[in-house]
Each structure stands twice: as C-alpha cells, then as structure tokens.
Design an enzyme around this catalytic site. Sequence first.
Site, PDB file in Angstrom:
ATOM      1  N   CYS A  87     144.200 102.846 -17.161  1.00  0.00           N
ATOM      2  CA  CYS A  87     143.970 102.131 -15.913  1.00  0.00           C
ATOM      3  C   CYS A  87     142.817 103.065 -14.984  1.00  0.00           C
ATOM      4  O   CYS A  87     142.519 102.572 -14.219  1.00  0.00           O
ATOM      5  CB  CYS A  87     144.911 101.368 -15.142  1.00  0.00           C
ATOM      6  SG  CYS A  87     146.227 100.631 -15.961  1.00  0.00           S
ATOM      7  N   HIS A 336     142.469  93.190 -11.401  1.00  0.00           N
ATOM      8  CA  HIS A 336     142.605  94.391 -11.749  1.00  0.00           C
ATOM      9  C   HIS A 336     142.248  94.472 -13.290  1.00  0.00           C
ATOM     10  O   HIS A 336     142.905  94.475 -14.506  1.00  0.00           O
ATOM     11  CB  HIS A 336     144.134  94.918 -11.876  1.00  0.00           C
ATOM     12  CG  HIS A 336     144.489  96.400 -12.363  1.00  0.00           C
ATOM     13  ND1 HIS A 336     143.376  97.301 -12.493  1.00  0.00           N
ATOM     14  CD2 HIS A 336     145.756  96.954 -12.776  1.00  0.00           C
ATOM     15  CE1 HIS A 336     144.074  98.551 -12.929  1.00  0.00           C
ATOM     16  NE2 HIS A 336     145.462  98.305 -13.054  1.00  0.00           N
TER      17      HIS A 336
HETATM   18  N1  COA Z   1     149.422  87.438  -8.401  1.00  0.00           N
HETATM   19  C1  COA Z   1     149.417  86.332  -7.736  1.00  0.00           C
HETATM   20  N2  COA Z   1     149.274  85.041  -8.423  1.00  0.00           N
HETATM   21  C2  COA Z   1     149.370  85.396  -9.847  1.00  0.00           C
HETATM   22  C3  COA Z   1     149.406  86.610 -10.524  1.00  0.00           C
HETATM   23  C4  COA Z   1     149.579  87.630  -9.654  1.00  0.00           C
HETATM   24  N3  COA Z   1     149.627  88.744 -10.303  1.00  0.00           N
HETATM   25  N4  COA Z   1     149.478  86.520 -11.949  1.00  0.00           N
HETATM   26  C5  COA Z   1     149.393  85.050 -12.089  1.00  0.00           C
HETATM   27  N5  COA Z   1     149.352  84.456 -10.958  1.00  0.00           N
HETATM   28  C6  COA Z   1     149.171  82.824 -10.555  1.00  0.00           C
HETATM   29  C7  COA Z   1     148.050  82.456 -11.455  1.00  0.00           C
HETATM   30  O1  COA Z   1     146.848  82.160 -10.868  1.00  0.00           O
HETATM   31  C8  COA Z   1     148.946  80.832 -11.667  1.00  0.00           C
HETATM   32  O2  COA Z   1     148.402  80.063 -10.729  1.00  0.00           O
HETATM   33  P1  COA Z   1     148.114  78.496 -10.794  1.00  0.00           P
HETATM   34  O3  COA Z   1     149.259  78.121 -11.475  1.00  0.00           O
HETATM   35  O4  COA Z   1     147.992  78.162  -9.674  1.00  0.00           O
HETATM   36  O5  COA Z   1     147.085  78.559 -11.574  1.00  0.00           O
HETATM   37  C9  COA Z   1     150.131  81.146 -12.026  1.00  0.00           C
HETATM   38  O6  COA Z   1     150.473  82.456 -11.048  1.00  0.00           O
HETATM   39  C10 COA Z   1     150.504  81.300 -13.337  1.00  0.00           C
HETATM   40  O7  COA Z   1     149.698  82.162 -14.186  1.00  0.00           O
HETATM   41  P2  COA Z   1     150.303  82.927 -15.498  1.00  0.00           P
HETATM   42  O8  COA Z   1     148.705  83.405 -16.067  1.00  0.00           O
HETATM   43  O9  COA Z   1     150.773  81.685 -16.423  1.00  0.00           O
HETATM   44  O10 COA Z   1     151.016  84.072 -15.163  1.00  0.00           O
HETATM   45  P3  COA Z   1     151.839  84.922 -16.135  1.00  0.00           P
HETATM   46  O11 COA Z   1     153.318  84.624 -15.901  1.00  0.00           O
HETATM   47  O12 COA Z   1     151.158  84.750 -17.547  1.00  0.00           O
HETATM   48  O13 COA Z   1     151.494  86.321 -15.688  1.00  0.00           O
HETATM   49  C11 COA Z   1     152.343  88.578 -14.584  1.00  0.00           C
HETATM   50  C12 COA Z   1     152.109  86.784 -14.578  1.00  0.00           C
HETATM   51  C13 COA Z   1     152.656  89.099 -13.189  1.00  0.00           C
HETATM   52  C14 COA Z   1     153.329  88.764 -15.730  1.00  0.00           C
HETATM   53  C15 COA Z   1     150.784  88.829 -14.847  1.00  0.00           C
HETATM   54  O14 COA Z   1     149.984  88.698 -13.990  1.00  0.00           O
HETATM   55  C16 COA Z   1     150.919  90.537 -15.131  1.00  0.00           C
HETATM   56  O15 COA Z   1     151.473  90.831 -16.242  1.00  0.00           O
HETATM   57  N6  COA Z   1     150.775  91.339 -14.093  1.00  0.00           N
HETATM   58  C17 COA Z   1     150.771  92.841 -14.338  1.00  0.00           C
HETATM   59  C18 COA Z   1     149.598  93.428 -15.112  1.00  0.00           C
HETATM   60  C19 COA Z   1     149.553  94.962 -15.200  1.00  0.00           C
HETATM   61  O16 COA Z   1     150.887  95.351 -15.786  1.00  0.00           O
HETATM   62  N7  COA Z   1     148.570  95.526 -15.056  1.00  0.00           N
HETATM   63  C20 COA Z   1     148.512  97.005 -15.295  1.00  0.00           C
HETATM   64  C21 COA Z   1     149.224  97.679 -14.204  1.00  0.00           C
HETATM   65  S1  COA Z   1     149.477  99.556 -14.345  1.00  0.00           S
END
Ligand code: COA
Length: 388
Positions: A87, A336
Amino acid sequence: MREVAVIGIGLTKFGELWERSFRDLVAEAGAKAIIDSGVSGKDIDAMYVGSMSSGRFVGQEHVGALVADASGFSHIHIPSTRVEGACASGGLAIRQGYLSVASGANDVVIIGGIEKMNDVGGGFATDTLATAADQEWEAFFGATFPGLYAMIATRHMHQYKTTKKHLAQVAVKNHYNGARNPHAQYRREITLEQAMNATTVAEPLGLMDCSPVSDGAAAVVLCSLDKAKKFAEKPVKIIGSGQASDTLALHARRDITTLDATVFAGKRAYKQANKKPKDIDFAEVHDCFTIAEICAIEDLGFVKKGEGGFAVEKKITTLDGEIPVNTSGGLKAKGHPVGATGVAQIVEATMQLRGEAEKRQVKDARVGLTHNVGGSGATCVVHILEAI
Ligand code: COA
C-alpha cells in the site's frame, strides 16, 4: 542534492468505477497532472509508477511500460519504472522520482499511482491484499489486514484505554472531510452511532473502521526547484523525504501499537526538512483502519504515545483543529486504491499548500506532511512539503 518541487497534480474520482479501465484511469490522472504543470511531453525525463498488485487485480503486469504507453509517451521512449511496496507503492514511487531529480539525474519526472481493485470479487481482493502480509506466519493461518489491524487495536485499547468510541470518532471526522472532497469515494457524513453500530468486520473493527476497496489513479509532476518557476505559478517544495522498513510479520515487532517504520521514516523526513512535529500545519496519514490513524499521529510525534484516541476526542485533528489530519477524507472516506494512495496524498497536500482545497481548506497552511504505509507497517514513506 538539489531542491525539488511539485509542479503538477492530477486525480481521478475514487470509487467503484465499473465503466473505466485501468488504462483510462491512469491516462486521465497523468493528463491532468501534465496540463496542471505546464510542461509538455518532451520536457519529461522519466516516469515512475506505483502499483501494488495489478497482476492479480486486473491481470496486467509490466505496468511501467503500459502507463507510459497509455499516457502517449511510448513514441518518445521515456524510461518508465514500476515501484512496488504494497500500500506504500505510491509513496515509494514519489520518493524514487524525488531522488532522481534531487540527484541531478533528471530535471522533470512524472509519477503515477494506480490500482483497480473492484474488477475481482471481495474474497479475492482480500486475499490479494493479504499477499503484503507474511505468507508463512500470517496469511497461511488466515490473517487478513482487517484481522491484523484489529490485533493492533485490541492491544492499543488494552494498553492505553483507547475505546471503540475513539475509533468511531476518526471515521466520523474523515467522512466529514470526504463529504467536502469531490474526488472521494464516500461523499457522505456519518454519525457516531452509525460508526459504532456498523457490522463487525474483525472485532473491535466495524465496517466504518475500514478503508474500502477502491479504483482510482493519481499523478504528480516533479521538477528541480531552479526550473520550477519556468513551468508553474505555484510550485510546492518537497523539503523532507524519509523511508523505513520493519519486520514483515506483526508478531515479530517489539511493540505492535507502534509502527517503528513510521517513527524512523518520520525522524528522517523531519531531520532533512529541519522541522519538528509542532511545525506541521496539517497531515495526510495512512488510515487504512481507524486505529492506524491513531497510531500514526502518535508515531509521527503530533501527540504523546497512547494519547491518539483522546486527541481525536478533543478534536485536535479536525479541519479547524490544532493539526488537521486527513483533510481529503483519508483512506477511510476518500478511498484506498492501494497503489494510488501515496501519490494522492501528495496531490491533497499540494492543493492545501496552493490554497485550492475549497471547503476543506486549512487556514494558513504552510507546511504539510504525508505518511504512506505498506502492509501492517513493514514499509513507510513520509514526505514534508512547504509552500513557497
Ligand atoms: N466504509 C464505508 N462503507 C463501506 C465500506 C467501507 N470501508 N466498504 C463497503 N461499504 C459500503 C458499500 O458502499 C455498500 O453500501 P451500499 O449497500 O449502500 O451500496 C455496503 O457497504 C456493502 O458493500 P460491499 O462492497 O458488499 O462490502 P464488503 O462487505 O464486500 O466489504 C470490507 C467491506 C470492509 C470487508 C471491505 O471494504 C474491505 O475489505 N476493506 C479493507 C480493505 C483493506 O484491507 N485495504 C488494505 C489495508 S492495509
């Protein structure tokens, strides 16, 4: 070493960009940066590209050449090099470009950062991100990044009485700032209740404690300071550039609540810039998870160790606070796209220092800091920028 300035910036919207290709995104950011800088293609000596895992996310490696091609530089055979550090790939690419200009090897360079993460399913994206963790000691046993940062949060809460409310307050602040950033993935404010009651991802981290999975690109043009005025009206100086590494696996650290790579990269950047934490007017820090922002403001010396959560509660880091943090919305709300993040942080810092950040402008911003982390803290890059 020569002095180096940012003379051009470009950014795409961040988000789930189904209708855009990897190539489109990077070409858009690059074209915007070149137009903003006032240079033409023939002025550019080299290109550096930050991308973490284009091979897994879009099936495309060899993106140094691809980005040069997509930007219309293949006919002038520009040297183009991809830089990877998870990242922190974007921040590392900025540093490589900076060093090449500072050394005198190049006069003008363009740096791109790109990731298109939504073309694969959520599980595959999580596994891809986890390739930046230690495969033998972490990923093999099922640890993902939300899980690793959840361990950091648990320990921080145990050791320093940080609370879930403190974590939620970081998310509320960053969504407030993101709502004021036209490029942000989430342009909506959230309440403390929404943040605290969101679905659990990895205890104690909920959905609102996590940065999202994002598509997006950013680009920056750097030039030696002596030539910068020839091209740009408001060049911004890079006065410090620090980089550090640490153990790949979290458990091998002396203290998992401190990212020593941040501490060392910060010290190196402060020393070169001849600045102290109190001299910094605002910062873009790597809030891949809310706890990461709390650790970052401690490790960069803005507040004492253990007081990060309480500082957020006291509103020290809000837009009108003592040290505004993540005015762009941060990784949490701006999004991100991993390889683009470090470059996009420089874009935000430059906008602030040029007085172009509109509704999220920090008053009298003169000196800004950017902080980009790879993995759970095995790589860190810190830059300090100053308005001229
Ligand atoms: N913050 C706020 N809202 C979020 C979000 C986040 N991080 N991630 C998803 N959403 C919202 C989406 O917009 C969607 O909203 P909607 O229903 O109104 O359209 C809803 O939540 C579901 O989205 P979805 O894509 O199905 O979420 P998910 O469950 O597949 O993924 C996480 C959620 C947290 C698991 C994913 O965002 C993630 O893995 N984040 C971490 C990424 C990471 O590790 N980066 C590297 C860091 S070192």
